[in-house]
Design a protein around this motif. Structure first.
Motif, PDB file in Angstrom:
ATOM      1  N   LYS A  99       0.807  -1.202   0.007  1.00 32.85           N
ATOM      2  CA  LYS A  99       0.047   0.026   0.213  1.00 32.85           C
ATOM      3  C   LYS A  99       0.772   1.159   0.094  1.00 32.85           C
ATOM      4  O   LYS A  99       0.501   2.341  -0.345  1.00 32.85           O
ATOM      5  CB  LYS A  99      -1.060   0.122   1.251  1.00 32.85           C
ATOM      6  N   GLY A 100       2.208   1.289   0.367  1.00 32.34           N
ATOM      7  CA  GLY A 100       3.153   2.320   0.257  1.00 32.34           C
ATOM      8  C   GLY A 100       4.379   2.222   0.490  1.00 32.34           C
ATOM      9  O   GLY A 100       4.804   0.811   0.438  1.00 32.34           O
ATOM     10  N   ARG A 101       5.221   3.076   0.671  1.00 33.54           N
ATOM     11  CA  ARG A 101       6.469   3.083   0.800  1.00 33.54           C
ATOM     12  C   ARG A 101       7.489   3.594   1.605  1.00 33.54           C
ATOM     13  O   ARG A 101       8.851   3.384   1.981  1.00 33.54           O
ATOM     14  CB  ARG A 101       7.218   2.953  -0.691  1.00 33.54           C
ATOM     15  N   LEU A 102       6.755   4.610   2.390  1.00 29.93           N
ATOM     16  CA  LEU A 102       7.440   5.150   3.466  1.00 29.93           C
ATOM     17  C   LEU A 102       6.471   5.800   4.532  1.00 29.93           C
ATOM     18  O   LEU A 102       5.547   6.194   4.565  1.00 29.93           O
ATOM     19  CB  LEU A 102       8.244   6.433   2.864  1.00 29.93           C
ATOM     20  N   TYR A 103       6.923   5.292   5.904  1.00 27.72           N
ATOM     21  CA  TYR A 103       6.372   5.991   7.157  1.00 27.72           C
ATOM     22  C   TYR A 103       7.404   5.838   8.060  1.00 27.72           C
ATOM     23  O   TYR A 103       8.108   5.103   8.507  1.00 27.72           O
ATOM     24  CB  TYR A 103       5.181   4.758   7.555  1.00 27.72           C
ATOM     25  N   GLY A 104       7.545   7.132   8.712  1.00 32.34           N
ATOM     26  CA  GLY A 104       8.666   7.548   9.455  1.00 32.34           C
ATOM     27  C   GLY A 104       8.797   8.853   9.803  1.00 32.34           C
ATOM     28  O   GLY A 104       7.801   9.619   9.640  1.00 32.34           O
ATOM     29  N   MET A 105      10.093   9.150  10.623  1.00 35.87           N
ATOM     30  CA  MET A 105      10.206  10.543  10.741  1.00 35.87           C
ATOM     31  C   MET A 105      11.526  11.198  10.271  1.00 35.87           C
ATOM     32  O   MET A 105      12.564  10.402  10.036  1.00 35.87           O
ATOM     33  CB  MET A 105      10.331  10.625  12.192  1.00 35.87           C
ATOM     34  N   SER A 106      11.408  12.246   9.780  1.00 33.62           N
ATOM     35  CA  SER A 106      12.401  13.061   9.291  1.00 33.62           C
ATOM     36  C   SER A 106      12.975  13.981  10.332  1.00 33.62           C
ATOM     37  O   SER A 106      12.157  14.769  11.081  1.00 33.62           O
ATOM     38  CB  SER A 106      12.303  13.726   8.062  1.00 33.62           C
ATOM     39  N   VAL A 107      14.413  14.259  10.351  1.00 25.44           N
ATOM     40  CA  VAL A 107      14.820  15.351  11.408  1.00 25.44           C
ATOM     41  C   VAL A 107      15.876  16.044  10.096  1.00 25.44           C
ATOM     42  O   VAL A 107      16.842  15.365   9.804  1.00 25.44           O
ATOM     43  CB  VAL A 107      15.621  14.875  12.397  1.00 25.44           C
ATOM     44  N   ILE A 108      15.651  17.385  10.038  1.00 26.81           N
ATOM     45  CA  ILE A 108      16.427  18.228   9.182  1.00 26.81           C
ATOM     46  C   ILE A 108      16.931  19.464  10.024  1.00 26.81           C
ATOM     47  O   ILE A 108      16.276  19.793  10.545  1.00 26.81           O
ATOM     48  CB  ILE A 108      15.582  18.768   8.027  1.00 26.81           C
ATOM     49  N   LYS A 109      18.215  19.434   9.965  1.00 23.38           N
ATOM     50  CA  LYS A 109      18.761  20.811  10.735  1.00 23.38           C
ATOM     51  C   LYS A 109      18.668  22.017  10.004  1.00 23.38           C
ATOM     52  O   LYS A 109      18.370  22.063   8.833  1.00 23.38           O
ATOM     53  CB  LYS A 109      20.408  20.522  10.704  1.00 23.38           C
ATOM     54  N   PRO A 110      18.722  23.185  10.814  1.00 23.55           N
ATOM     55  CA  PRO A 110      18.373  24.426   9.945  1.00 23.55           C
ATOM     56  C   PRO A 110      19.262  24.867   8.848  1.00 23.55           C
ATOM     57  O   PRO A 110      20.318  24.461   8.737  1.00 23.55           O
ATOM     58  CB  PRO A 110      18.814  25.368  11.248  1.00 23.55           C
ATOM     59  N   GLY A 111      18.515  25.103   7.523  1.00 25.05           N
ATOM     60  CA  GLY A 111      19.394  25.428   6.550  1.00 25.05           C
ATOM     61  C   GLY A 111      19.345  24.289   5.528  1.00 25.05           C
ATOM     62  O   GLY A 111      19.925  24.407   4.484  1.00 25.05           O
ATOM     63  N   HIS A 112      19.065  23.135   6.015  1.00 31.35           N
ATOM     64  CA  HIS A 112      19.052  21.885   5.345  1.00 31.35           C
ATOM     65  C   HIS A 112      17.750  21.604   4.679  1.00 31.35           C
ATOM     66  O   HIS A 112      16.816  21.998   5.043  1.00 31.35           O
ATOM     67  CB  HIS A 112      19.559  20.591   5.907  1.00 31.35           C
ATOM     68  N   SER A 113      17.412  20.738   3.494  1.00 28.75           N
ATOM     69  CA  SER A 113      16.262  20.677   3.004  1.00 28.75           C
ATOM     70  C   SER A 113      16.250  19.479   2.214  1.00 28.75           C
ATOM     71  O   SER A 113      17.066  18.938   1.942  1.00 28.75           O
ATOM     72  CB  SER A 113      16.282  21.868   2.031  1.00 28.75           C
ATOM     73  N   ILE A 114      14.940  19.062   1.715  1.00 29.44           N
ATOM     74  CA  ILE A 114      14.710  18.432   0.714  1.00 29.44           C
ATOM     75  C   ILE A 114      14.278  19.134  -0.710  1.00 29.44           C
ATOM     76  O   ILE A 114      13.583  19.931  -0.504  1.00 29.44           O
ATOM     77  CB  ILE A 114      13.491  17.053   1.049  1.00 29.44           C
ATOM     78  N   GLY A 115      14.945  18.381  -1.812  1.00 26.60           N
ATOM     79  CA  GLY A 115      14.793  19.407  -2.843  1.00 26.60           C
ATOM     80  C   GLY A 115      13.500  19.495  -3.528  1.00 26.60           C
ATOM     81  O   GLY A 115      12.684  18.351  -3.285  1.00 26.60           O
ATOM     82  N   TYR A 116      13.128  20.245  -4.433  1.00 28.58           N
ATOM     83  CA  TYR A 116      11.644  20.332  -5.146  1.00 28.58           C
ATOM     84  C   TYR A 116      11.702  19.141  -5.996  1.00 28.58           C
ATOM     85  O   TYR A 116      12.338  18.830  -6.883  1.00 28.58           O
ATOM     86  CB  TYR A 116      11.683  21.612  -5.707  1.00 28.58           C
TER      87      TYR A 116
END
Length: 115
Positions: free
Chosen positions: A37-54
């Motif tokens: 039914k899906g492929r990801l269930y979890g938690m992300s932690v991103i430090k200030p200034g870091h990102s996931i791209g468009y």
């Protein structure tokens, strides 16, 4: 079933989807837990200034539920600020990105389900 924190798969991904810096992904589910039914269930932690791209979602949709910190979220070219308690959903065929802004790490729950 019970999964202890130490048994979860943790990834530190650099430049995720063309983003800046690193994203820590704590996978709550293993692939077999999704029952197709899906492929990801979890938690992300991103430090200030870091990102996931468009990026575009094709064949699935993704939801982010913010727990801590502040985010610059781009939804199909429109920019928003997300704070704890906010939910963002990127539907199949849509685009999004997320960046940690402010002084604290950004923490959020994420879920990707197939369309």
């Amino acid at each position: 079933m019970l999964r202890i924190k130490d048994d979860m798969i943790v990834e530190n991904i650099e430049g995720l989807k063309g983003g800046k810096g690193f994203v820590k992904v704590i996978n709550f589910f293993n692939p077999e837990d999704f029952l197709g039914k899906g492929r990801l269930y979890g938690m992300s932690v991103i430090k200030p200034g870091h990102s996931i791209g468009y990026h575009k979602h094709t064949g699935d949709q993704e939801a982010y539920f913010v727990l801590k910190g502040e985010a610059r979220y781009v939804d199909n070219g429109e920019e928003f600020t997300l704070k704890p308690g906010d939910l963002a959903i990127c539907k199949d065929g849509d685009y999004h990105s997320i960046e940690s802004i402010g002084g604290d790490d950004l923490e959020y729950i994420m879920l990707i389900l197939y369309s």
